[in-house]
Motif scaffolding. Structure first.
Motif, PDB file in Angstrom:
ATOM      1  N   MET A   9       0.824  -1.207   0.000  1.00  0.00           N
ATOM      2  CA  MET A   9       0.000   0.000   0.000  1.00  0.00           C
ATOM      3  C   MET A   9       0.861   1.261   0.000  1.00  0.00           C
ATOM      4  O   MET A   9       0.443   2.316  -0.487  1.00  0.00           O
ATOM      5  CB  MET A   9      -0.917  -0.023   1.219  1.00  0.00           C
ATOM      6  CG  MET A   9      -1.847   1.179   1.336  1.00  0.00           C
ATOM      7  SD  MET A   9      -2.974   1.356  -0.065  1.00  0.00           S
ATOM      8  CE  MET A   9      -4.049  -0.058   0.208  1.00  0.00           C
ATOM      9  N   LYS A  10       2.053   1.157   0.536  1.00  0.00           N
ATOM     10  CA  LYS A  10       2.963   2.301   0.564  1.00  0.00           C
ATOM     11  C   LYS A  10       3.274   2.788  -0.843  1.00  0.00           C
ATOM     12  O   LYS A  10       3.368   3.996  -1.101  1.00  0.00           O
ATOM     13  CB  LYS A  10       4.251   1.915   1.304  1.00  0.00           C
ATOM     14  CG  LYS A  10       5.119   3.088   1.694  1.00  0.00           C
ATOM     15  CD  LYS A  10       6.286   2.608   2.555  1.00  0.00           C
ATOM     16  CE  LYS A  10       7.120   3.778   3.042  1.00  0.00           C
ATOM     17  NZ  LYS A  10       8.252   3.331   3.898  1.00  0.00           N
ATOM     18  N   LYS A  12       1.278   2.442  -3.442  1.00  0.00           N
ATOM     19  CA  LYS A  12       0.066   3.040  -3.991  1.00  0.00           C
ATOM     20  C   LYS A  12      -0.134   4.457  -3.476  1.00  0.00           C
ATOM     21  O   LYS A  12      -0.463   5.370  -4.244  1.00  0.00           O
ATOM     22  CB  LYS A  12      -1.147   2.179  -3.635  1.00  0.00           C
ATOM     23  CG  LYS A  12      -1.078   0.754  -4.172  1.00  0.00           C
ATOM     24  CD  LYS A  12      -2.281  -0.059  -3.710  1.00  0.00           C
ATOM     25  CE  LYS A  12      -2.176  -1.509  -4.155  1.00  0.00           C
ATOM     26  NZ  LYS A  12      -3.332  -2.314  -3.690  1.00  0.00           N
ATOM     27  N   ILE A  13       0.087   4.657  -2.187  1.00  0.00           N
ATOM     28  CA  ILE A  13      -0.061   6.005  -1.625  1.00  0.00           C
ATOM     29  C   ILE A  13       1.007   6.932  -2.182  1.00  0.00           C
ATOM     30  O   ILE A  13       0.744   8.103  -2.497  1.00  0.00           O
ATOM     31  CB  ILE A  13       0.007   5.943  -0.089  1.00  0.00           C
ATOM     32  CG1 ILE A  13      -1.161   5.114   0.453  1.00  0.00           C
ATOM     33  CG2 ILE A  13      -0.011   7.344   0.509  1.00  0.00           C
ATOM     34  CD1 ILE A  13      -1.133   4.907   1.961  1.00  0.00           C
ATOM     35  N   THR A  16      -0.048   7.989  -5.570  1.00  0.00           N
ATOM     36  CA  THR A  16      -1.121   8.981  -5.471  1.00  0.00           C
ATOM     37  C   THR A  16      -0.559  10.362  -5.152  1.00  0.00           C
ATOM     38  O   THR A  16      -0.971  11.361  -5.747  1.00  0.00           O
ATOM     39  CB  THR A  16      -2.122   8.562  -4.376  1.00  0.00           C
ATOM     40  OG1 THR A  16      -2.647   7.276  -4.675  1.00  0.00           O
ATOM     41  CG2 THR A  16      -3.264   9.561  -4.275  1.00  0.00           C
ATOM     42  N   LEU A  17       0.383  10.417  -4.232  1.00  0.00           N
ATOM     43  CA  LEU A  17       1.000  11.696  -3.875  1.00  0.00           C
ATOM     44  C   LEU A  17       1.785  12.274  -5.041  1.00  0.00           C
ATOM     45  O   LEU A  17       1.887  13.499  -5.177  1.00  0.00           O
ATOM     46  CB  LEU A  17       1.914  11.508  -2.659  1.00  0.00           C
ATOM     47  CG  LEU A  17       1.216  11.158  -1.334  1.00  0.00           C
ATOM     48  CD1 LEU A  17       2.238  10.918  -0.241  1.00  0.00           C
ATOM     49  CD2 LEU A  17       0.253  12.265  -0.934  1.00  0.00           C
ATOM     50  N   PHE A 153      -5.324   4.519  -8.123  1.00  0.00           N
ATOM     51  CA  PHE A 153      -4.880   5.400  -7.044  1.00  0.00           C
ATOM     52  C   PHE A 153      -4.334   6.715  -7.607  1.00  0.00           C
ATOM     53  O   PHE A 153      -4.435   7.753  -6.944  1.00  0.00           O
ATOM     54  CB  PHE A 153      -3.813   4.699  -6.199  1.00  0.00           C
ATOM     55  CG  PHE A 153      -4.364   3.889  -5.066  1.00  0.00           C
ATOM     56  CD1 PHE A 153      -4.366   4.380  -3.781  1.00  0.00           C
ATOM     57  CD2 PHE A 153      -4.891   2.622  -5.287  1.00  0.00           C
ATOM     58  CE1 PHE A 153      -4.880   3.640  -2.724  1.00  0.00           C
ATOM     59  CE2 PHE A 153      -5.401   1.868  -4.259  1.00  0.00           C
ATOM     60  CZ  PHE A 153      -5.403   2.371  -2.967  1.00  0.00           C
ATOM     61  N   GLY A 157      -5.205  11.501  -6.864  1.00  0.00           N
ATOM     62  CA  GLY A 157      -4.404  12.693  -6.607  1.00  0.00           C
ATOM     63  C   GLY A 157      -4.973  13.922  -7.281  1.00  0.00           C
ATOM     64  O   GLY A 157      -5.153  14.986  -6.650  1.00  0.00           O
ATOM     65  N   CYS A 198       5.058  16.324  -1.789  1.00  0.00           N
ATOM     66  CA  CYS A 198       4.422  15.111  -2.310  1.00  0.00           C
ATOM     67  C   CYS A 198       5.360  14.339  -3.225  1.00  0.00           C
ATOM     68  O   CYS A 198       5.442  13.099  -3.154  1.00  0.00           O
ATOM     69  CB  CYS A 198       3.139  15.476  -3.055  1.00  0.00           C
ATOM     70  SG  CYS A 198       1.797  16.059  -1.994  1.00  0.00           S
ATOM     71  N   THR A 202       6.932  10.568  -2.988  1.00  0.00           N
ATOM     72  CA  THR A 202       6.855   9.608  -4.108  1.00  0.00           C
ATOM     73  C   THR A 202       8.210   8.987  -4.398  1.00  0.00           C
ATOM     74  O   THR A 202       8.324   7.773  -4.592  1.00  0.00           O
ATOM     75  CB  THR A 202       6.332  10.319  -5.366  1.00  0.00           C
ATOM     76  OG1 THR A 202       5.025  10.828  -5.116  1.00  0.00           O
ATOM     77  CG2 THR A 202       6.265   9.356  -6.549  1.00  0.00           C
ATOM     78  N   TRP A 205       8.898   6.516  -1.386  1.00  0.00           N
ATOM     79  CA  TRP A 205       7.983   5.406  -1.115  1.00  0.00           C
ATOM     80  C   TRP A 205       7.806   4.474  -2.308  1.00  0.00           C
ATOM     81  O   TRP A 205       7.524   3.298  -2.124  1.00  0.00           O
ATOM     82  CB  TRP A 205       6.614   5.952  -0.682  1.00  0.00           C
ATOM     83  CG  TRP A 205       6.621   6.494   0.718  1.00  0.00           C
ATOM     84  CD1 TRP A 205       7.691   6.585   1.556  1.00  0.00           C
ATOM     85  CD2 TRP A 205       5.500   7.003   1.441  1.00  0.00           C
ATOM     86  NE1 TRP A 205       7.329   7.139   2.750  1.00  0.00           N
ATOM     87  CE2 TRP A 205       5.972   7.408   2.718  1.00  0.00           C
ATOM     88  CE3 TRP A 205       4.153   7.179   1.147  1.00  0.00           C
ATOM     89  CZ2 TRP A 205       5.132   7.959   3.686  1.00  0.00           C
ATOM     90  CZ3 TRP A 205       3.314   7.727   2.106  1.00  0.00           C
ATOM     91  CH2 TRP A 205       3.801   8.106   3.363  1.00  0.00           C
ATOM     92  N   CYS A 206       7.944   4.989  -3.510  1.00  0.00           N
ATOM     93  CA  CYS A 206       7.799   4.154  -4.707  1.00  0.00           C
ATOM     94  C   CYS A 206       9.147   3.533  -5.054  1.00  0.00           C
ATOM     95  O   CYS A 206      10.158   4.237  -5.115  1.00  0.00           O
ATOM     96  CB  CYS A 206       7.270   4.975  -5.883  1.00  0.00           C
ATOM     97  SG  CYS A 206       5.601   5.618  -5.645  1.00  0.00           S
TER      98      CYS A 206
END
Length: 324
Positions: A9-10, A12-13, A16-17, A153, A157, A198, A202, A205-206
């Motif tokens: 999920m990290k 995906k969030i 989105t950011l 997701f 954004g 944001c 990204t 986290w991605c």
């Protein structure tokens, strides 16, 4: 080597950011930049329209160029697309703020020049962020369902930003139904900072899990194939002397008894192959490309008339010497 964590999920969030960060600058400019130019900077709307048209033509050139540069970038352990996002996120935020600086006290020509420069440079910086971000999902996972989740997701954004800016933008930018120049600058700074934060989330986290290598197209060989009954083998020049031993030559020998016509065809092929080898390695003629001892043997054979077959006038070799 540190292992990359599994898709979660990290990711995906973070994706989105990333879309939220791109929208914070791009959508804010798309909604309010033309208003700022006409109502605050007092620029003729016709000139603003020409500026927008010119920049769209520039985008048609800029986007493929940036895309080619991003595609040619090699993954050196930090990812192929994430370094672009991390590096160009800050310049994009700065150019977004500079686009809303009140320069209405400048001369009219200076205002046009300022608009043109800040707009073009911003589009370049934004493309360097948005193109890698759009390609990021292809290297985050190879699972079709997970890529579908990323696309779903990502749409959140832009939806979040548009909902907020449509409601809060007019309330903050206008006072008594008149635009406030300083509020445009403040709002652009807020959007730029949020977008930068944001995009930093990204880039952390991605994770890129798929290593893509450029596809090298194999060129089909255009080298001439030998006639039927002729074998090609590589051999070092047998004449010795001052000739470098590391250099190799392509020789021809028949795999069966050849007729006079086939012998002549083989001789012409041998001449072309020897000329090719000589021109590539020595830059000289075909005579300098083959073994001198082999050539001398052929000439002595011709003089003595011991060929036993019809002599090939193209190759200057006889049937017996072809087999040596």
């Amino acid at each position: 080597m540190k292992e990359t964590r599994p898709f979660s999920m990290k990711d995906k969030i973070g994706y989105t950011l990333g879309d939220l960060g791109c929208c914070c600058t791009e959508q804010f400019r798309a909604m309010y930049l033309a208003i700022f130019y006409t109502l605050v900077l007092k620029v003729n709307p016709v000139h603003v329209g020409i500026l927008m048209l010119v920049t769209k033509f520039w985008d048609a050139i800029n986007d493929p160029l940036i895309g080619a540069l991003v595609d040619s970038h090699k993954n050196k352990g930090k990812g192929k697309f994430i370094p672009w996002i991390k590096f160009f996120a800050f310049p994009t935020a700065v150019l977004c703020i500079l686009g809303f600086v009140n320069v209405s006290n400048f001369a009219y020509g200076a205002r046009i020049a300022y608009m043109f420069i800040t707009y073009i440079v911003y589009e370049i910086m934004y493309t360097c962020v948005n193109v890698p971000f759009g390609s990021l999902s292809s290297v985050m996972t190879d699972d079709v369902n997970q890529r579908t989740d990323l696309s779903r997701f990502r749409s959140l954004g832009g939806t979040i930003f548009m909902t907020v800016i449509v409601i809060a933008g007019p309330l903050f930018l206008y006072k008594d139904n008149q635009p406030v120049p300083s509020h445009f600058l403040i709002m652009s700074a807020i959007c730029a900072v949020i977008g930068l934060i944001c995009l930093m989330f990204t880039s952390h986290w991605c994770k890129e899990r798929i290593i893509t290598e450029p596809v090298v197209e194999k060129k089909e060989s255009t080298r001439e194939e030998p006639p039927d009954g002729i074998e090609i083998f590589e051999g070092r020049c047998a004449s010795g002397g001052n000739r470098p031993e590391a250099l190799f030559r392509a020789r021809v020998r028949p795999s069966r008894n050849l007729s006079a016509t086939e012998d002549c065809r083989a001789g012409r092929f041998y001449e072309r192959r020897e000329a090719e080898s000589a021109g590539g390695l020595f830059g000289g003629s075909a005579e300098s490309g083959w073994c001198r001892r082999f050539s001398a043997r052929c000439r002595s054979c011709r003089r003595s008339g011991r060929d036993g077959k019809t002599f090939c006038r193209f190759g200057r070799r006889c049937g017996i010497c072809w087999r040596r």
